[in-house]
Each structure stands twice: as C-alpha cells, then as structure tokens.
Design a protein around this motif. Structure first.
Motif, short mmCIF file in Angstrom:
data_model
loop_
_atom_site.label_atom_id
_atom_site.label_comp_id
_atom_site.label_asym_id
_atom_site.label_seq_id
_atom_site.Cartn_x
_atom_site.Cartn_y
_atom_site.Cartn_z
N LEU A 239 -10.99 6.58 8.01
CA LEU A 239 -9.61 6.16 7.71
C LEU A 239 -9.58 4.78 7.01
CD1 LEU A 239 -7.80 7.28 11.00
CD2 LEU A 239 -7.73 8.40 8.74
N GLU A 240 -10.42 3.91 7.51
CA GLU A 240 -10.47 2.59 6.89
C GLU A 240 -10.93 2.68 5.43
OE1 GLU A 240 -12.96 0.21 9.27
OE2 GLU A 240 -11.46 -0.13 10.88
N LEU A 242 -10.39 5.29 3.43
CA LEU A 242 -9.26 5.79 2.65
C LEU A 242 -8.24 4.69 2.38
CD1 LEU A 242 -8.77 9.28 4.38
CD2 LEU A 242 -9.79 8.83 2.14
N ASN A 243 -7.99 3.92 3.45
CA ASN A 243 -7.03 2.80 3.26
C ASN A 243 -7.55 1.79 2.23
OD1 ASN A 243 -5.28 3.89 5.17
ND2 ASN A 243 -6.26 2.79 6.87
N ALA A 246 -6.91 3.17 -1.17
CA ALA A 246 -5.50 3.02 -1.53
C ALA A 246 -5.18 1.56 -1.93
CB ALA A 246 -4.60 3.46 -0.37
N VAL A 247 -5.75 0.66 -1.15
CA VAL A 247 -5.51 -0.78 -1.48
C VAL A 247 -6.07 -1.13 -2.85
CG1 VAL A 247 -6.13 -3.12 -0.81
CG2 VAL A 247 -5.35 -1.49 0.92
N GLN A 250 -3.73 0.24 -5.44
CA GLN A 250 -2.53 -0.62 -5.57
C GLN A 250 -2.86 -1.94 -6.29
OE1 GLN A 250 -1.07 -1.13 -1.61
NE2 GLN A 250 -0.38 1.01 -1.38
#
Length: 842
Positions: A239-240, A242-243, A246-247, A250
């Motif tokens: 999960l980290e 994937l985050n 995403a970061v 962005q």
C-alpha cells in the motif's frame, strides 16, 4: 506776526489796546526783552502774566497808569521771575544788577552739573562694560574648562575600553588554544574508535549475518504471530508503494503546471525587462541628443568667437584705413574733399558687397558641413533606436495596439499641455499689457568718429551710417532718459501716503515714459518730467534726491557739450567782430597803409600787401584771411606790423623781472612748506605757514601777476599769439598764487580760532571776577577787550565799577576805607588789530 525777532516795543498811551492784543503780541514775538505799556487802561493782569509766560527773556516792563493792574499781582509776578526786581520810579519791573553775569553763572552751573552727570553715567557705563567683559571672560573660561573635562572623560573612557579589549583578546586567545587542544584529542579518540569498529567488521562480517538469519528463523518457528506480522507488513509495504506512486504522479502533474506558470511569469518578466531596456535606450538617445546639442552650442560659440575676432580685426582695419584716409583728406578742402568722399563711398560700397558675399559663402559652406554631421549622427541614433524597437513576432500585434493607444494618449496630453502653456502665456501678456506696451520705434545706431583736421586746426566728427560730418561735438538723443534705466527710484503715492521703491527697467521713446518695476511685483509706466514732484532718485553713493535736483552723468555731458558749443559760437562771433573791426586809410605824410579800430580806437600800421588780405569764412564758422593775389589762407591776422614800442617793452621787461624774483622767493617758501608737510612735524609746519603769511613776496607776486596779465593781454583773438614761454611762466605764477592763498586762508582760520578761544577765556574770567565795564559815551555795559562800543560804536576808554565807586567815595565825606582791589589800576585795552611790521609795502 512777522516780526519774530522783535526785542523791544513801546505802545504807551495806545488807549485802544486790550488784553487780546497783548496776548497776540506775546504769542507772536517771544524774544521781547523790554515792553512799555504805560497808560493802557484796558489791559489787566492777564496781559502781564501772558507776557511773562510767553516771553522768557523779558527784563523790563512798564505798567505805569494801568488801572486794572494791582501791586499784589505785580509783586507775585516779580517774585516768580529771576533776574528782575520791582521798579522804583515806575510801576513795573526792571533787570537786577549784574543780571548777565548771574545768567552766565547759572548756565555755567547747569553745564557743570550736566558734565558731572555725564561723567557719572560714563563711569557707570564703563563699570557695566567691565562687568560684562568679566562675565564673558568667565563664561569663556568655563566653556574651555568644560571642553577640557569632556576631552579628559572621553580619553579615560577610550582607555577603559582599550583595556577591556586587550583583556578580551587575551581571554579569547587562551580559550582558542584550549578549544584547539580539546578538538585535537577528540579527533584522536574518534579515529581510534573508528579503527576499532572497522577491525571488528573486517574480522566477523559473516558471523553477524548468520546470527541474524538464525534468530529470524527461530522467532518465526516458535512464535506464529511473527509470520502474521510479516505478512501484514508486506501488505502495508505494497500500500505504501502504491501511495508513493500516486504521490509521484501528483508531483509530476504539479511540476508540469508550475513550469507552465513559470514560463508565463518569465515571459512577463522578459517583457518588463524589454520595456526597461527600451526606456534605457530612449534615455541614451536623449543623452546623445543633449551631448550633440552641447557640441553644436560649443561649435556655435567657437563660430561666434571667430566671427567676433574677425569683426574686431575688420574694425581695426577699418579704423586704420579711416585714420589714414582722414590724414589724407585733412589736406583736401572744398570740391576736392567732396570728390574724395564720393569716390571713397563708391569704393566702400563695392568692398562691402564683395566682403559680404565672401562671408555669406563661407557661412553657407560651414552650415552645410554642420548639417551633414548632424544628419549623420541623427541617422545613426535613429538606426539604433529602430533596431531596439523590433519586437518578438508573438507580441507584435498586442504591442502595436498598446503602442497606438499610448501614442494617442501621449499626443493628446502633449497638445493639451501646449494649449495650456499658450493660454498661460497669453494670460501673462494680457496682464502685463498697458498703455505703453505697443512696439517702439526703431532706433538708428549712431557711431561718430573723431578726427583732427590739421588744415583748420580743429577736430571734426563723422558718421558713416548717415554720411554726416560736423565740427561740433554731436549730442546724444535722449541720453539722460536712457541713462536712467536700471536706476533705483522711489515714487510717492498720494492716496496711500507712502513712498514705494522700484527699479526703472525700460524706456519708451515714442511715448516718453519709463517702466518702473516696484519691489512688491507691480509695475507702472510713468512720465518722470510730469511726475517729478513725487519721484526720488538714488545716487551711486546711496543718497536720495528729488528728480528735479538729480543730474546724471549723461545730462552733465550734454550740458558740457552745449556749453562748449555756446562758447565756440561766442568765440566765433568775437573772432569775426575782431577781424572786421579794422578800417584802412592812407597816412597823409608817410603814405603808408594804416588801420583804425572802430571798437577801441586803436591805430596800427599795416604791411605793404595788407589791402590784398580779405576776411572770409573757412566753412565751419571761423574767420580766416585770404590773399587775393597768392591764394594763401592763414588764421592769424597778417595785415599788421607787430612792433612793440620802447615804453611798453620796458614795462614788460620790468614786470617780468619783478615777477620772476617774486616767483623765486615764493617757490622757496612753498618748497619749505611741502617738505615740512612731508616730514609731519607740526612745529615746522606752523613756522612755514607763518612765514608764508607774513612774507611780503606773496603780495608782491599777486600784484605783478595782475600787471603782467594786463600787459600781455591780446586786444583781438585773431592777433599773433603771445610767446609760449611767457604764457607758461604766467600760468605757473597763477598756480603758485593760488597755493599761497590757500595756505594763508588756513593760517587765518587758525588765528581766528585762537583769538576766539582767547576771547572766551577773557569773558569767563571777567564773569568770575564780577567786574563790569561801562562805555563813557552811552553809559552802557560793554566788554573789556573790545576797541569800540557795540552799542554806540565810539572808541571806548575803559573804566570799571570799582573806579566809579572810588569817585563817589571821594566826593562823600563819610566814605568807607578803600578795598585792596581798588588799589589796582584797570587793565589796558588790547592794541588795535592791523598789519604787522613784517607785512611790507607794495
């Protein structure tokens, strides 16, 4: 009312005089000393008191027969007045004995009191000045002490901070040494630990790894929660991740948007920089234009200086040519002179035409060169400026629209400012416009050249602008009015009852008015001749005078010119009268030509060719003598035989011999006097002055100078002149007489001052002694040092009051013993003034 200096009046038995008339008399004649009002029955004590109140010097008043005046009122009046006493033989009062001496004594006391008061005030003033000087000196000393104390305090403070700084420097040095030592020891320890850890790692790297793996296997085998925790940890790690992806996405998106914004901001900054650069280029253009303008002004100044130098050289050449031609034309007269001037003017016009053409061609050539240089510089500046104004193709349309709008605003604003300036200038002109603001007539410049005419032995003036020649010094038109420009004046305004100062700035020739700029900003056109009663003019030394009394230097020059012209006309008339006064006739015995003067009756012998000489006008108003046979022209009368008879020659020789002797002695006296003045010794100067005063040679010189002037005087202005040597001797003798007379005047003034001082001393001693001197003829009081009585004018034989007392005591049988003062004989009268024995005779 008109007799203010009236001292005595007798209106006795004028029965119609009343108190009103006496009061009017007292008000108008305040110097009355003696008044006779006997028999006036209509006057009362009011008249008596009015006279005593208004006439402070009243000494005698006769009120006999005045019925309305009482004795009590008279006694009260006499008791209130000084220097008078009640009359004995009449009703009134008269002056007391020795009233003059008493007045002088009172005045002397008053003067002494005033002098004492002034001395006391002077002493108090000096003490106050000394106290103020002491206070100022004490203040200066205190100020100096304060300054010295301040300097000492600052010095001690600086030394204290210097000691602290030295201590701080020493402390910092010891701390730095300790810090360096501790750092060195710490670095040694750290290096030792690092080497120990490195040696341990080098010796057992695999043992650690095996131990870590074994511990992990045993923990998973014996503890099921560890495997679960590891799986959860794997999920969390996914999960980290994937985050984190995403970061990162962005961040990339934000970076893209930020780069777009940055590009826009960069473009905006670039445009702003371009605008600044354009402004800098415009300023450079203006600066280059200013520099080019300065260069052009410098070139113009050099051109003007060169033109001025060339004009000066042309004027000098012109003056040299004019003077040369003047010397040449001085030998010409009549038609030859006119022909010469006609040819000269024609050649001058041709030369001027050629010179003007040459100057115009040179000027056009220089202007072309200057314009070519200026246009070349302007093209370079324009090319640089247009290159800086080329824009990027993206912003060309937007900048074109913005430039159009800005240009339109700039043009509108520029036209608005120009219209506003025009309206303001027109407003100022309308406010300053007045009755004399119309344009004046053009003034023609007049330049006169003064030249000497050797043929006619006089000067003449020539104007090349108007081609006018005159033998009288030309007058400058409106010289006084033009000279008043830039002069400070004051004008009196009747309504305001005040004087307003201002400066004359302009003169209008056609309307004869001056423009006065007042100090308060106002102005006025004024005709000084019409308003002379309310105008004052300031002189160069700062003094003020009315315009009617003011004479400028230009006015004095014009008066001098008019006087010279009038004297010249009088001399011309006298010369023609002297030249035409002679009538010729033939002697019956010798058959020689003789001439008789119709004015003085003098008879002169003529030369054989005397009848061939006739009197003519030389063209400028002076008589000349023209020989009809030879054509010669002379200005001295050639018709007579200038022979002096033996008696006149002997008289002239005798007078000149005596005059030279007197000049020799007077010159010696004058040299001694000048040497004494140069040394500055007062005793020597006084001796030299007395020698000049008492010397008979000065009178001798004056008398023989007068006789020599008479003997050498010309009977006609056209006669043969006297010898120049004799004229020089007479002029020197005249100057010497003037110097001697001035020295004599100074000596006489000193003697008069000394005599007056002696007389004042004698008067003061007479007043102090209390002795009176009486005239034997009129029995009036007089002065001892006078030769004639001031009352009756007769010679006086002096005798005083004590001698009269002695005579009376001698006549009476019971006379008191004589006082010691009566034993003295009266002083002798001074000798009569007259010439001393050294004055000599003429």
């Amino acid at each position: 009312r008109n007799c203010h200096d009236l001292t005595s009046i007798n209106i006795a038995r004028c029965l119609l005089v009343t108190d009103k008339g006496i009061k009017t008399l007292a008000m108008g004649c305040k110097n009355l000393q003696a008044v006779n009002l006997a028999g006036l029955k209509k006057i009362s004590e009011e008249s008596m008191f009015a006279l005593a109140d208004q006439c402070k010097g009243l000494l005698t008043l006769n009120l006999t027969g005045c019925e309305r005046v009482t004795i009590n009122g008279l006694d009260a009046l006499v008791s209130g007045m000084d220097y008078v006493e009640k009359g004995v033989s009449f009703m009134g009062f008269r002056p007391v004995d020795q009233h003059v001496e008493k007045k002088l004594a009172d005045h002397l006391d008053m003067v002494q009191n005033a002098a004492g008061k002034l001395q006391r005030e002077q002493k108090a003033l000096q003490e106050r000045i000394n106290r103020e000087q002491e206070a100022i000196r004490f203040k200066v000393i205190n100020k100096a002490a304060g300054v010295i104390t301040n300097y000492m305090y600052r010095y001690k403070l600086r030394m204290h901070y210097y000691r602290l700084w030295r201590l701080r420097v020493k402390t910092n040095a010891s701390g730095m040494i300790q810090r360096l030592f501790r750092g060195y020891r710490g670095r040694l320890r750290a290096i030792a630990k690092f080497l120990e850890r490195a040696a341990f790692r080098a010796c057992s790297p695999f043992a650690v790894m095996i131990q870590r793996n074994v511990r992990a296997y045993l923990s998973r085998l014996h503890t099921p929660q560890v495997s679960k925790a590891i799986r959860e940890m794997y999920v969390i790690r996914r999960l980290e991740a994937l985050n984190a992806v995403a970061v990162v996405l962005q961040a990339q998106m934000r970076r893209h948007l930020a780069s777009h914004l940055v590009s826009s901001w960069t473009e905006l900054c670039h445009r702003r920089d371009r605008n600044v650069h354009d402004a800098i280029l415009v300023m450079q253009q203006l600066a280059r234009r200013f520099v080019s303008t300065l260069r052009m002004d410098k070139l113009r100044l050099q051109r003007d200086n060169f033109n001025a130098a060339r004009r000066t050289a042309a004027k000098k050449i012109k003056t040299f040519c004019v003077e040369g031609m003047a010397r040449y034309k001085a030998r010409l007269t009549g038609d030859a002179l006119k022909k010469f001037f006609r040819e000269k003017w024609t050649m001058a016009i041709v030369i001027q035409k050629m010179f003007r053409g040459f100057c115009a061609r040179e000027r056009v050539r220089k202007i072309k060169i200057q314009l070519a240089l200026f246009n070349y510089a302007a093209r370079d500046i324009q090319r640089i400026y247009r290159g800086t104004r080329v824009l990027h193709w993206r912003d060309m349309r937007l900048n074109v629209i913005a430039a159009f709008v800005l240009d339109r605003h700039y043009v509108e604003r520029k036209s608005s400012i120009a219209a506003t300036r025009l309206r303001y200038k027109q407003f100022i002109l309308d406010n300053q416009r007045d009755s004399a603001s119309e344009p004046d007539d053009e003034e023609i410049a007049e330049e006169w050249l003064k030249t000497y005419d050797s043929a006619r032995r006089c000067y003449y003036w020539q104007n090349f602008a108007t081609n006018v020649i005159t033998y009288d010094e030309p007058e400058e038109e409106l010289a006084h009015e033009k000279n008043l420009v830039n002069t400070r004046i004051k004008v009196y305004w009747v309504v305001q009852d005040c004087w307003y100062g201002g400066i004359i700035t302009k003169y209008h020739r056609r309307k004869r008015r001056h423009r006065v700029e007042y100090d308060d900003g106002d102005h006025e056109w004024i005709n000084l001749q019409d308003e002379c009663d309310r105008v004052q003019v300031q002189h160069e030394d700062g003094l003020w005078s009315m315009y009617t009394m003011y004479q400028s230097e230009a006015m004095q020059n014009e008066h001098r010119k008019r006087d010279a012209k009038r004297d010249k006309e009088n001399y011309q008339q006298q010369a023609f009268r002297d030249a035409n006064q002679w009538r010729s006739f033939l002697d019956d015995i010798s058959h020689e030509v003789m001439f008789l003067s119709q004015i003085t009756g003098e008879i002169r012998a003529g030369l054989p060719d005397a009848l061939s000489w006739v009197v003519q006008d030389d063209g400028i108003g002076f008589p000349c003598f023209y020989n009809m046979e030879t054509g010669a022209i002379v200005y001295e009368d050639p018709r007579f035989i200038y022979e002096v008879d033996d008696d006149l020659a002997a008289q002239r020789r005798y007078v000149m011999q005596e005059l030279r002797i007197a000049v020799y002695f007077c010159q010696d006296l004058w040299e001694k006097y000048t040497q004494a003045v140069a040394l500055g010794d007062k005793r020597t100067i006084a001796t030299a002055e007395l020698n000049i005063r008492n010397s008979p040679k000065t009178t001798h010189l004056s008398s023989f100078l007068i006789r020599a002037r008479v003997l050498y005087k010309q009977t006609s202005v056209v006669d043969k002149p006297v010898d120049k040597v004799v004229l020089e001797e007479l002029d020197y003798a005249h100057w010497l007489v003037e110097q001697m007379a001035s020295v004599k005047d100074v000596v006489e003034q000193k003697l008069v001052v000394r005599r007056d001082h002696k007389r004042e001393v004698v008067d003061a001693l007479t007043v102090q002694s209390g002795m009176q001197v009486w005239c034997p003829h009129c029995k009036r009081e007089t002065k001892r040092h006078l030769e004639f009585c001031p009352t009756c004018g007769k010679p006086q034989v002096l005798f005083d009051t004590l001698s009269m007392i002695e005579e009376r005591s001698a006549r009476s049988p019971k006379s008191p013993p004589r006082s010691p003062m009566s034993q003295k004989s009266p002083p002798k009268s001074p000798p009569k003034s007259g010439r001393s024995g050294k004055s000599g005779k003429l």
